[in-house]
Design a protein around this motif. Structure first.
Motif, PDB file in Angstrom:
ATOM      1  N   SER A  39      -4.296 113.629 -41.047  1.00  0.00           N
ATOM      2  CA  SER A  39      -4.091 112.488 -41.946  1.00  0.00           C
ATOM      3  C   SER A  39      -4.661 112.813 -43.327  1.00  0.00           C
ATOM      4  N   VAL A  40      -4.143 112.112 -44.330  1.00  0.00           N
ATOM      5  CA  VAL A  40      -4.555 112.363 -45.721  1.00  0.00           C
ATOM      6  C   VAL A  40      -4.915 111.036 -46.376  1.00  0.00           C
ATOM      7  N   THR A  41      -6.116 110.969 -46.937  1.00  0.00           N
ATOM      8  CA  THR A  41      -6.602 109.703 -47.494  1.00  0.00           C
ATOM      9  C   THR A  41      -5.869 109.349 -48.786  1.00  0.00           C
ATOM     10  N   PHE A  42      -6.111 108.111 -49.200  1.00  0.00           N
ATOM     11  CA  PHE A  42      -5.400 107.514 -50.338  1.00  0.00           C
ATOM     12  C   PHE A  42      -6.462 106.901 -51.231  1.00  0.00           C
ATOM     13  N   GLY A  43      -6.532 107.312 -52.477  1.00  0.00           N
ATOM     14  CA  GLY A  43      -7.583 106.812 -53.367  1.00  0.00           C
ATOM     15  C   GLY A  43      -7.392 105.347 -53.705  1.00  0.00           C
ATOM     16  N   ALA A  97      -2.873 102.343 -42.146  1.00  0.00           N
ATOM     17  CA  ALA A  97      -2.674 101.206 -43.060  1.00  0.00           C
ATOM     18  C   ALA A  97      -4.004 100.500 -43.321  1.00  0.00           C
ATOM     19  N   LEU A  98      -4.393 100.478 -44.599  1.00  0.00           N
ATOM     20  CA  LEU A  98      -5.735 100.004 -44.970  1.00  0.00           C
ATOM     21  C   LEU A  98      -5.668  99.057 -46.155  1.00  0.00           C
ATOM     22  N   ARG A  99      -6.748  98.319 -46.308  1.00  0.00           N
ATOM     23  CA  ARG A  99      -6.859  97.521 -47.529  1.00  0.00           C
ATOM     24  C   ARG A  99      -7.389  98.356 -48.679  1.00  0.00           C
ATOM     25  N   GLY A 100      -8.402  99.174 -48.410  1.00  0.00           N
ATOM     26  CA  GLY A 100      -9.110  99.880 -49.489  1.00  0.00           C
ATOM     27  C   GLY A 100     -10.268  99.032 -49.975  1.00  0.00           C
ATOM     28  N   ASP A 101     -11.148  99.641 -50.749  1.00  0.00           N
ATOM     29  CA  ASP A 101     -12.300  98.896 -51.275  1.00  0.00           C
ATOM     30  C   ASP A 101     -11.883  98.104 -52.499  1.00  0.00           C
ATOM     31  N   VAL A 102     -12.325  96.869 -52.557  1.00  0.00           N
ATOM     32  CA  VAL A 102     -11.933  95.995 -53.664  1.00  0.00           C
ATOM     33  C   VAL A 102     -12.542  96.535 -54.956  1.00  0.00           C
ATOM     34  N   PRO A 103     -11.697  96.742 -55.990  1.00  0.00           N
ATOM     35  CA  PRO A 103     -12.241  97.306 -57.231  1.00  0.00           C
ATOM     36  C   PRO A 103     -13.161  96.312 -57.923  1.00  0.00           C
ATOM     37  N   SER A 104     -14.172  96.844 -58.616  1.00  0.00           N
ATOM     38  CA  SER A 104     -15.072  95.943 -59.326  1.00  0.00           C
ATOM     39  C   SER A 104     -14.451  95.589 -60.682  1.00  0.00           C
ATOM     40  N   GLY A 105     -14.917  94.508 -61.270  1.00  0.00           N
ATOM     41  CA  GLY A 105     -14.426  94.120 -62.596  1.00  0.00           C
ATOM     42  C   GLY A 105     -13.162  93.282 -62.498  1.00  0.00           C
ATOM     43  N   GLU A 106     -12.490  93.227 -63.636  1.00  0.00           N
ATOM     44  CA  GLU A 106     -11.347  92.311 -63.787  1.00  0.00           C
ATOM     45  C   GLU A 106     -10.042  92.969 -63.370  1.00  0.00           C
ATOM     46  N   LYS A 113      -4.051  91.031 -49.965  1.00  0.00           N
ATOM     47  CA  LYS A 113      -5.514  90.822 -49.976  1.00  0.00           C
ATOM     48  C   LYS A 113      -6.198  91.551 -48.823  1.00  0.00           C
ATOM     49  N   HIS A 114      -5.493  91.669 -47.698  1.00  0.00           N
ATOM     50  CA  HIS A 114      -6.116  92.277 -46.519  1.00  0.00           C
ATOM     51  C   HIS A 114      -5.117  93.176 -45.792  1.00  0.00           C
ATOM     52  N   ALA A 115      -5.684  94.052 -44.954  1.00  0.00           N
ATOM     53  CA  ALA A 115      -4.830  95.048 -44.290  1.00  0.00           C
ATOM     54  C   ALA A 115      -3.814  94.404 -43.350  1.00  0.00           C
ATOM     55  N   ASN A 116      -4.131  93.242 -42.777  1.00  0.00           N
ATOM     56  CA  ASN A 116      -3.147  92.617 -41.880  1.00  0.00           C
ATOM     57  C   ASN A 116      -1.861  92.283 -42.643  1.00  0.00           C
ATOM     58  N   GLU A 117      -1.995  91.957 -43.938  1.00  0.00           N
ATOM     59  CA  GLU A 117      -0.804  91.649 -44.748  1.00  0.00           C
ATOM     60  C   GLU A 117       0.021  92.929 -44.971  1.00  0.00           C
ATOM     61  N   GLU A 143     -18.496  93.844 -45.530  1.00  0.00           N
ATOM     62  CA  GLU A 143     -18.239  92.490 -46.067  1.00  0.00           C
ATOM     63  C   GLU A 143     -18.126  91.443 -44.963  1.00  0.00           C
ATOM     64  N   ALA A 144     -18.301  91.847 -43.700  1.00  0.00           N
ATOM     65  CA  ALA A 144     -18.065  90.900 -42.594  1.00  0.00           C
ATOM     66  C   ALA A 144     -18.974  89.681 -42.713  1.00  0.00           C
ATOM     67  N   LEU A 145     -18.400  88.503 -42.551  1.00  0.00           N
ATOM     68  CA  LEU A 145     -19.211  87.277 -42.625  1.00  0.00           C
ATOM     69  C   LEU A 145     -19.997  87.105 -41.336  1.00  0.00           C
ATOM     70  N   SER A 146     -19.445  87.593 -40.240  1.00  0.00           N
ATOM     71  CA  SER A 146     -20.163  87.613 -38.946  1.00  0.00           C
ATOM     72  C   SER A 146     -19.416  88.591 -38.047  1.00  0.00           C
ATOM     73  N   ALA A 147     -20.075  88.978 -36.953  1.00  0.00           N
ATOM     74  CA  ALA A 147     -19.414  89.893 -36.008  1.00  0.00           C
ATOM     75  C   ALA A 147     -18.144  89.237 -35.470  1.00  0.00           C
ATOM     76  N   ALA A 148     -18.225  87.950 -35.139  1.00  0.00           N
ATOM     77  CA  ALA A 148     -17.065  87.256 -34.543  1.00  0.00           C
ATOM     78  C   ALA A 148     -15.909  87.195 -35.536  1.00  0.00           C
TER      79      ALA A 148
END
Ligand code: FAD
Length: 278
Positions: A39-43, A97-106, A113-117, A143-148
């Protein structure tokens, strides 16, 4: 007789001519293990789209199965559609299929918004063409709000059409077993493949683990810290620790092992050589 366990290896797309040559050499060394795929990552934000695509196409042209990662954050549906068409035209059959890390700033998050989409979109656009892998987090996403809630979000990706998952790396096998048990209790039955991070460099590993939420257990951290200036001893310890982790996972019947290679073959060859597999 030794069991046959499928392996897969993850690369990042190289930037330089030397990096490309090094990756070719790494690939030819790892090919001896007859991996299921490379596999090959995606920036983040599509920063490596072209290099990821070129690397994937080269791997596919060499006759191996290549699995591009696609991270959707900051991308439009049109951009992802174009990528999917290019991969289909090349005969690529597997994606991570991934979301990626949310970029900082504007910076705009784009159409997803999420990988499920993303998984949902890929299924809508291409049906069952691709085998879809998603990310799983035995020690939970930072970023998990809780394990569940993290588990419920993982389930969304599975229900959207993921075929299997690759985990974030971990050094505590119990975290993986507990995660798989929780999945089964929640009727999530897709294969969950452990992601294995060899230990190459302590400073880099500590920094990366802090960001991605993978824990380096205290006993291991202290032993690695003791070898801060002694790279051969650090790597030898790393090979022993990661080989034992893999053996334990294999003994408990994991479906496969996925190695984060950082485009290097030597340490992984030592680990795989230690395992009771063919
Ligand atoms: P998601 O599944 O979207 O989860 C991210 C967070 O959002 C989690 O906390 C989750 O609980 C929450 N969440 C998920 N869905 C919802 C929802 N519908 N509503 C509310 N909250 C939700 N990054 C790259 O940039 N490029 C790569 O090539 C890459 N490869 C990776 C490969 C593997 C095997 C792994 C494990 C990670 C990889 N990453 C890569 C890192 C990954 O992109 C980051 O961990 C990212 O922060 C999360 O991506 P995800 O696909 O898990 O996101």
């Amino acid at each position: 007789m030794k069991p046959e366990i499928p392996l897969s290896f993850e690369f990042f797309p190289p930037k330089t001519v030397d990096g490309i040559a090094n990756l070719r050499e790494t690939r030819s060394q790892l090919a001896q293990y007859k991996p299921e795929f490379f596999s090959v990552t995606f920036g983040a934000g599509g920063s490596t789209t072209d290099r990821t695509r070129e690397t994937v196409f080269e791997i596919q042209d060499e006759g191996y199965q290549a699995a591009p990662h696609i991270s959707c954050i900051s991308s439009s549906k049109e951009e992802i559609r174009e990528l999917l068409l290019a991969y289909q035209a090349k005969g690529i059959k597997r994606l991570v299929a991934l979301r990626g890390d949310v970029p900082s700033g504007e910076v705009s998050v784009g159409d997803f918004k999420h990988a499920n989409e993303l998984v949902n979109f890929i299924r809508q656009e291409t049906g069952d063409w691709f085998h879809l892998e998603v990310a799983a987090y035995p020690e939970f996403h930072p970023e998990a709000l809780s394990a569940a809630k993290d588990m419920a979000n993982f389930k969304r990706k599975v229900e959207a059409g993921a075929d299997s998952a690759i985990t974030q790396y971990f050094y505590n096998a119990d975290a993986y077993f507990s995660f798989v048990d929780n999945c089964l209790a929640d009727a999530i039955t897709i294969p969950i493949v452990p992601g294995i991070m060899p230990i190459y460099n302590y400073t880099q590993l500590a920094r990366f683990s802090g960001v991605c939420g993978a824990e380096i257990p205290r006993w291991l951290r202290l032993r690695l810290e003791a070898y801060a200036d002694d790279m051969p001893s650090l790597r030898a310890l790393g090979v022993d620790v990661v080989s034992e982790l893999c053996e334990r996972l294999l003994t408990c019947g994991v479906p496969s092992l996925h190695f984060y290679t950082l485009n290097q073959a030597g340490t992984i060859s030592k680990i795989v050589g230690n395992l009771n597999i063919k």
